[in-house]
Design a protein around this motif. Structure first.
Motif: not given
Length: 95
Positions: A62-67, A94-95, A79-80, A87-89
């Motif tokens: 579900l989390e992967n689908h949302t991302v 930060s996690s 957005v390029s 942003a993903l990096s």
């Protein structure tokens, strides 16, 4: 899964609740036979492990689908790929 959520999940003293579920007798017998072979103290901990495995798999999916849906939406809004990757990096670091 976030580190804090994982810590809570690994806490052996977290609150429990009683759930009643009807399971065919032959399945319970198989669980009872299998539990000690897999290192479980009984069939109920084995059932909890099976539920936990399925739950984690579904939550990750579900989390992967949302991302993935968010990334697709950002691309549709112009957005390029570079900005999305940055942003993903940032989030990953930060996690």
């Amino acid at each position: 899964m976030k580190a804090e959520t994982l810590k809570k999940r690994l806490d052996k003293n977290r609150p429990m609740t009683v759930v009643t579920i009807r399971i065919p007798e032959d399945v319970v017998e198989d669980l009872k036979r299998l539990a000690p072979l897999l290192g479980f103290s009984g069939y109920q901990p084995l059932i909890r492990a099976y539920i936990g495995q399925g739950l984690r798999a579904d939550l990750e999916r579900l989390e992967n689908h949302t991302v993935s849906a968010l990334i697709a939406s950002l691309k549709r809004h112009g957005v390029s790929d570079e900005v999305i990757h940055e942003a993903l990096s940032e989030v990953a670091h930060s996690s």
